[in-house]
Design a protein around this motif. Structure first.
Motif, short mmCIF file in Angstrom:
data_model
loop_
_atom_site.label_atom_id
_atom_site.label_comp_id
_atom_site.label_asym_id
_atom_site.label_seq_id
_atom_site.Cartn_x
_atom_site.Cartn_y
_atom_site.Cartn_z
N SER A 222 1.06 -1.22 0.18
CA SER A 222 0.10 0.03 -0.15
C SER A 222 0.82 1.23 -0.08
N ASP A 223 0.10 2.13 0.23
CA ASP A 223 0.95 3.60 0.03
C ASP A 223 2.27 3.85 1.16
N LYS B 177 3.90 6.33 2.10
CA LYS B 177 4.02 7.41 3.05
C LYS B 177 3.24 7.06 4.42
N LYS B 178 2.31 6.03 4.30
CA LYS B 178 1.62 5.57 5.50
C LYS B 178 2.46 4.89 6.73
N TRP B 179 3.41 4.27 6.00
CA TRP B 179 4.26 3.49 6.98
C TRP B 179 5.52 4.06 7.12
#
Length: 119
Positions: free
Chosen positions: A85-86, A88-90
């Motif tokens: 997934s994205d 930036k989320k992690w």
């Protein structure tokens, strides 16, 4: 989730516990890093290298328990894990893992290799 909950409860400071007791007129729940370690390790055994936050928190728990070699292993795994997934989320987890790995350079990791962790 249970392992993360145990970690957060075990991580409460004395002052935070007193504030909870004053606000809610009851003692906050208790847990330990050992309990968090068991739950996080079980999640990792069920789905290896599948969830970045689990690897990161597992590294934090190992650090708190003094298992520096294991902490380094899980934090490095969290850094190298590719996410579907994205990204930036992690990013928060990756940045925190990098800073914890810098701290781990100050610790002796050779002793942990001599004995195996019993759960």
């Amino acid at each position: 989730m249970l392992g993360r909950w145990c970690y957060e409860i075990a991580n409460l400071t004395w002052l935070q516990r007193k504030i909870v007791k004053c606000l809610y007129h009851t003692e906050p729940p208790t847990s330990s890093y050992d309990e968090a370690y068991k739950h996080l390790l079980k999640a990792e055994e069920l789905r290896p290298r599948s969830f970045l936050p689990n690897l990161f928190v597992l590294g934090q728990v190992c650090f708190k328990l003094g298992f520096y070699y294991s902490a380094k292993y899980y934090l490095e795994m969290a850094l190298t894990l590719s996410t579907r997934s994205d990204a930036k989320k992690w990013e928060h987890f990756r940045n925190s893992a990098k800073s914890m790995l810098k701290k781990l350079k100050n610790y002796d990791m050779g002793r942990e290799l001599l004995s195996e962790r019993k759960t």
